[in-house]
Motif scaffolding. Structure first.
Motif, PDB file in Angstrom:
ATOM      1  N   ASN A  14       5.962   0.497  -5.372  1.00 18.92           N
ATOM      2  CA  ASN A  14       6.143  -0.328  -6.557  1.00 18.92           C
ATOM      3  C   ASN A  14       5.701  -1.757  -6.318  1.00 18.92           C
ATOM      4  O   ASN A  14       5.054  -2.383  -7.166  1.00 18.92           O
ATOM      5  CB  ASN A  14       7.610  -0.308  -6.991  1.00 18.92           C
ATOM      6  CG  ASN A  14       7.931   0.884  -7.854  1.00 18.92           C
ATOM      7  OD1 ASN A  14       7.042   1.619  -8.258  1.00 18.92           O
ATOM      8  ND2 ASN A  14       9.192   1.093  -8.134  1.00 18.92           N
ATOM      9  N   GLY A  15       6.062  -2.299  -5.163  1.00 15.79           N
ATOM     10  CA  GLY A  15       5.629  -3.648  -4.828  1.00 15.79           C
ATOM     11  C   GLY A  15       4.117  -3.731  -4.728  1.00 15.79           C
ATOM     12  O   GLY A  15       3.496  -4.693  -5.210  1.00 15.79           O
ATOM     13  N   PHE A  16       3.511  -2.706  -4.125  1.00 22.89           N
ATOM     14  CA  PHE A  16       2.058  -2.698  -3.958  1.00 22.89           C
ATOM     15  C   PHE A  16       1.359  -2.564  -5.305  1.00 22.89           C
ATOM     16  O   PHE A  16       0.360  -3.243  -5.580  1.00 22.89           O
ATOM     17  CB  PHE A  16       1.657  -1.547  -3.037  1.00 22.89           C
ATOM     18  CG  PHE A  16       0.208  -1.572  -2.638  1.00 22.89           C
ATOM     19  CD1 PHE A  16      -0.227  -2.455  -1.655  1.00 22.89           C
ATOM     20  CD2 PHE A  16      -0.718  -0.733  -3.230  1.00 22.89           C
ATOM     21  CE1 PHE A  16      -1.567  -2.493  -1.271  1.00 22.89           C
ATOM     22  CE2 PHE A  16      -2.052  -0.766  -2.858  1.00 22.89           C
ATOM     23  CZ  PHE A  16      -2.475  -1.645  -1.882  1.00 22.89           C
TER      24      PHE A  16
ATOM     25  N   THR B 263       3.080   4.122 -13.605  1.00 25.86           N
ATOM     26  CA  THR B 263       3.467   4.620 -12.286  1.00 25.86           C
ATOM     27  C   THR B 263       4.679   3.868 -11.749  1.00 25.86           C
ATOM     28  O   THR B 263       5.593   4.463 -11.166  1.00 25.86           O
ATOM     29  CB  THR B 263       2.296   4.493 -11.303  1.00 25.86           C
ATOM     30  OG1 THR B 263       1.164   5.193 -11.817  1.00 25.86           O
ATOM     31  CG2 THR B 263       2.664   5.069  -9.946  1.00 25.86           C
ATOM     32  N   ILE B 264       4.707   2.554 -11.950  1.00 31.08           N
ATOM     33  CA  ILE B 264       5.841   1.751 -11.496  1.00 31.08           C
ATOM     34  C   ILE B 264       7.121   2.183 -12.195  1.00 31.08           C
ATOM     35  O   ILE B 264       8.165   2.392 -11.561  1.00 31.08           O
ATOM     36  CB  ILE B 264       5.582   0.248 -11.735  1.00 31.08           C
ATOM     37  CG1 ILE B 264       4.482  -0.249 -10.805  1.00 31.08           C
ATOM     38  CG2 ILE B 264       6.861  -0.567 -11.527  1.00 31.08           C
ATOM     39  CD1 ILE B 264       4.023  -1.668 -11.104  1.00 31.08           C
TER      40      ILE B 264
ATOM     41  N   VAL C 292      10.530  -8.178  -2.802  1.00 28.72           N
ATOM     42  CA  VAL C 292      10.383  -8.759  -1.451  1.00 28.72           C
ATOM     43  C   VAL C 292       9.049  -8.327  -0.841  1.00 28.72           C
ATOM     44  O   VAL C 292       8.320  -9.143  -0.254  1.00 28.72           O
ATOM     45  CB  VAL C 292      11.563  -8.332  -0.550  1.00 28.72           C
ATOM     46  CG1 VAL C 292      11.293  -8.722   0.900  1.00 28.72           C
ATOM     47  CG2 VAL C 292      12.857  -8.968  -1.022  1.00 28.72           C
ATOM     48  N   TYR C 293       8.732  -7.040  -0.978  1.00 26.95           N
ATOM     49  CA  TYR C 293       7.461  -6.555  -0.433  1.00 26.95           C
ATOM     50  C   TYR C 293       6.285  -7.200  -1.157  1.00 26.95           C
ATOM     51  O   TYR C 293       5.264  -7.531  -0.531  1.00 26.95           O
ATOM     52  CB  TYR C 293       7.392  -5.041  -0.540  1.00 26.95           C
ATOM     53  CG  TYR C 293       6.158  -4.437   0.104  1.00 26.95           C
ATOM     54  CD1 TYR C 293       5.868  -4.675   1.445  1.00 26.95           C
ATOM     55  CD2 TYR C 293       5.275  -3.646  -0.622  1.00 26.95           C
ATOM     56  CE1 TYR C 293       4.743  -4.133   2.048  1.00 26.95           C
ATOM     57  CE2 TYR C 293       4.138  -3.102  -0.036  1.00 26.95           C
ATOM     58  CZ  TYR C 293       3.880  -3.351   1.298  1.00 26.95           C
ATOM     59  OH  TYR C 293       2.748  -2.817   1.892  1.00 26.95           O
TER      60      TYR C 293
ATOM     61  N   SER D 169      -0.462  -5.410   3.669  1.00 27.08           N
ATOM     62  CA  SER D 169      -1.259  -4.602   2.749  1.00 27.08           C
ATOM     63  C   SER D 169      -1.847  -3.393   3.471  1.00 27.08           C
ATOM     64  O   SER D 169      -1.836  -2.280   2.946  1.00 27.08           O
ATOM     65  CB  SER D 169      -2.376  -5.448   2.137  1.00 27.08           C
ATOM     66  OG  SER D 169      -3.177  -4.667   1.277  1.00 27.08           O
ATOM     67  N   ALA D 170      -2.344  -3.616   4.677  1.00 25.69           N
ATOM     68  CA  ALA D 170      -2.941  -2.529   5.452  1.00 25.69           C
ATOM     69  C   ALA D 170      -1.911  -1.472   5.802  1.00 25.69           C
ATOM     70  O   ALA D 170      -2.213  -0.269   5.822  1.00 25.69           O
ATOM     71  CB  ALA D 170      -3.576  -3.086   6.719  1.00 25.69           C
ATOM     72  N   ALA D 171      -0.679  -1.903   6.047  1.00 23.56           N
ATOM     73  CA  ALA D 171       0.376  -0.958   6.433  1.00 23.56           C
ATOM     74  C   ALA D 171       0.684   0.036   5.326  1.00 23.56           C
ATOM     75  O   ALA D 171       1.063   1.183   5.587  1.00 23.56           O
ATOM     76  CB  ALA D 171       1.644  -1.715   6.806  1.00 23.56           C
ATOM     77  N   PHE D 172       0.485  -0.396   4.073  1.00 25.69           N
ATOM     78  CA  PHE D 172       0.822   0.487   2.961  1.00 25.69           C
ATOM     79  C   PHE D 172      -0.088   1.705   2.910  1.00 25.69           C
ATOM     80  O   PHE D 172       0.265   2.726   2.325  1.00 25.69           O
ATOM     81  CB  PHE D 172       0.745  -0.266   1.628  1.00 25.69           C
ATOM     82  CG  PHE D 172       1.145   0.583   0.456  1.00 25.69           C
ATOM     83  CD1 PHE D 172       2.469   0.931   0.257  1.00 25.69           C
ATOM     84  CD2 PHE D 172       0.192   1.071  -0.425  1.00 25.69           C
ATOM     85  CE1 PHE D 172       2.840   1.737  -0.809  1.00 25.69           C
ATOM     86  CE2 PHE D 172       0.548   1.870  -1.493  1.00 25.69           C
ATOM     87  CZ  PHE D 172       1.888   2.203  -1.679  1.00 25.69           C
ATOM     88  N   GLY D 173      -1.249   1.611   3.541  1.00 18.32           N
ATOM     89  CA  GLY D 173      -2.151   2.752   3.568  1.00 18.32           C
ATOM     90  C   GLY D 173      -1.542   3.982   4.213  1.00 18.32           C
ATOM     91  O   GLY D 173      -2.021   5.103   4.024  1.00 18.32           O
ATOM     92  N   ALA D 174      -0.457   3.780   4.971  1.00 24.64           N
ATOM     93  CA  ALA D 174       0.196   4.896   5.664  1.00 24.64           C
ATOM     94  C   ALA D 174       1.147   5.669   4.760  1.00 24.64           C
ATOM     95  O   ALA D 174       1.843   6.565   5.231  1.00 24.64           O
ATOM     96  CB  ALA D 174       0.947   4.380   6.889  1.00 24.64           C
TER      97      ALA D 174
END
Length: 537
Positions: free
Chosen positions: A120-122, A359-360, A407-408, A420-425
């Motif tokens: 949701n944050g992303f 989606t959110i 927060v995210y 941002s890169a971490a969310f790819g996981a």
């Protein structure tokens, strides 16, 4: 409490059923389809086209889409059957926890829910960084207005990005807490209609557009159709190669859409007819999205040319200077290059903006039901499971989800690019939970014999429980997706950032139950008893 099972499995404890949660079973089959489709965002599903074409030189996106539609049926059916068997809020938290131990169930669900809340944050971040800018550029072209197109750059600033993201998150949280589920489903139906219309119009635009229109549109945007193909071919993309194995390895981007149409499973306590809706809702949603994706990919290949799509997608993703178009490569951007129709452009712009919003909202809805289930089992304070007597919806849980997502969002806007890169996981992290759920489905009929025998999915095939068979098929799909994610650089997950993010979230998931157990033990409450109870209706 009402006794629901006697014995079952090896020395399995008796299960008791608690009733009265305040939730109302108001999700119909039609609402379930809307809900599950908008969760993955039918508009966002076709964005996998450029990731597949630009990441796997020998993969045909159309073939990949067809394969993905077929293989994703097993995971979707798995969640549907489990929903019909135990229609309770919390989904895999309940199924896995009652099949094995509460600790395992909570770890699986906390892991998945954490990723959903971060999503949701992303997505709120992408509203200002991608959805709105693309919409403004498209509208600027539709109405020949440089002012509207210029807004795309203005709202991309950190301040605007955070402000817009917070507004989106807060509005979704308020809507979730203050509106009955029945009315929330009507909102989801509206989003479904808008986004579906956007994709259908985009497909029709491609079908009624000539290749020459696309070539001219690319030239007007500062590019050269043939030069892009030549530059891509020089790097091995757009050269016309084909490999079935590459098509299989390229499935994960579509799996993220097609196999995630299971949102209704987490709201099982509010599904009106679990036996019918729980199964048909996600299956219909996945099939609907899958068919549209195949048609969209086929139309794009026909009008744009497979070589161009592959070359442009690779050059855009790699930042190659040979890609001289004004916007990053994407399905909808390519569509707008071939048409000047204000109506077509406006519909696409509005639908593209509505996609992340839908989606959110859907993610907030089902994430709060997971927190609700934890609270009802005393994992979280009982205040979290408080339900409004007016709307029959959780009140506190949406606040928690909104705060964590915000927060995210702040970290994404002002923090290191690592966030941002971490969310790819997210695909890797959630797939781990899905794998455990598939294993639970395989053994559930044997460990909880009486409960399975009294469920709506107690059928057998050649003497083997249907749920076990579907669980095994789903496990194969999940296992292959996991392999592809950790072995293919093009999917952007098998790096130190992705692995570290996965480990951190898993660690949080694994320590959640021991912490809750210790806190409750100090107050004289034994959480081990949760494993002897069925969650509330």
């Amino acid at each position: 409490m009402t006794k629901a099972e006697t014995g079952g499995g090896r020395s399995a404890p008796d299960l008791y059923e608690r009733k009265a949660t305040g939730l109302v079973r108001s999700i119909s089959l039609r609402s379930s389809i809307y809900f599950n489709v908008t969760t993955v965002g039918v508009m966002w599903s076709v964005l996998a086209l450029t990731q597949i074409a630009g990441g796997f030189a020998d993969a045909d996106p159309v073939v990949t889409a067809i394969i993905a539609v077929v293989v994703c049926l097993a995971p979707v059916l798995l969640y549907g059957l489990f929903t019909a068997a135990i229609p309770r809020s919390g989904g895999d938290y309940v199924w896995v926890g009652r099949t094995f131990r509460p600790w395992v169930g909570l770890a699986v669900n906390v892991n998945a829910t954490t990723w959903f809340v971060l999503a949701n944050g992303f997505l709120s971040y992408l509203v200002a960084q991608d959805a709105l800018p693309t919409a403004f550029v498209t509208l600027g072209k539709a109405f020949n207005s440089e002012t509207i197109a210029g807004w795309a750059g203005t709202i991309s600033s950190p301040g605007w990005t955070f402000a817009i993201g917070v507004i989106v998150l807060v509005m979704s949280g308020i809507l979730t807490a203050a509106v009955p589920m029945r009315k929330a489903m009507k909102v989801m139906a509206g989003f479904f209609t808008v986004t579906m219309a956007g994709l259908v119009v985009a497909i029709l635009a491609l079908l009624f557009t000539d290749r020459s229109d696309v070539v001219n549109g690319i030239a007007g945007a500062g590019g050269d159709y043939d030069a892009i193909i030549s530059a891509g071919a020089a790097s091995g993309f757009g050269a016309g190669g084909f490999s079935l194995w590459s098509c299989l390895l390229a499935i994960p981007p579509l799996y993220l859409a097609l196999a995630y149409t299971v949102a209704g499973a987490y709201t099982g306590g509010e599904v009106r007819n679990p036996r019918k809706t729980g199964v048909l809702g996600p299956l219909t949603a996945s099939a609907m999205v899958g068919v549209l994706v195949v048609i969209a990919f086929s139309a794009a290949a026909r009008t744009l040319g497979s070589d161009f799509i592959s070359a442009a997608s690779f050059l855009s993703a790699s930042g190659d200077p040979a890609y001289t178009l004004g916007q990053p490569a994407s399905f909808f951007y390519f569509v707008t290059l071939g048409t000047d129709s204000p109506i077509v452009l406006t519909i696409i712009a509005v639908a593209y903006f509505a996609a992340p919003l839908s989606t959110i909202l859907a993610t907030v809805l089902f994430s709060t039901r997971n927190l609700f289930a934890w609270s009802f089992d005393r994992i979280l304070p009982t205040k979290v499971s408080e339900v409004s007597p007016k709307t029959n919806t959780p009140v506190v849980a949406p606040i928690i989800v909104t705060l964590v997502s915000t927060v995210y969002l702040a970290f994404l806007v002002w923090g290191s690019p690592t966030f941002s890169a971490a969310f790819g996981a997210i695909i890797l992290g959630t797939t781990i939970s899905f794998i455990v759920t598939a294993i639970a489905a395989i053994v559930f009929p044997f460990r909880r014999r009486a409960l399975y025998a009294s469920s709506a999915v107690r059928g057998e095939f050649m003497g083997i429980p249907v749920l076990s068979i579907v669980g095994a098929l789903a496990l194969v799909v999940y296992g292959f997706v996991f392999y592809a994610l950790v072995s293919q650089d093009a999917l952007g997950v098998n790096n130190s950032t992705g692995f570290m993010a996965t480990v951190i979230v898993l660690t949080i998931a694994l320590i959640a139950y021991p912490l809750a157990y210790a806190a409750n033990k100090s107050r004289g409450v034994d959480l081990a008893l949760v494993g002897r109870e069925l969650p509330p209706e």
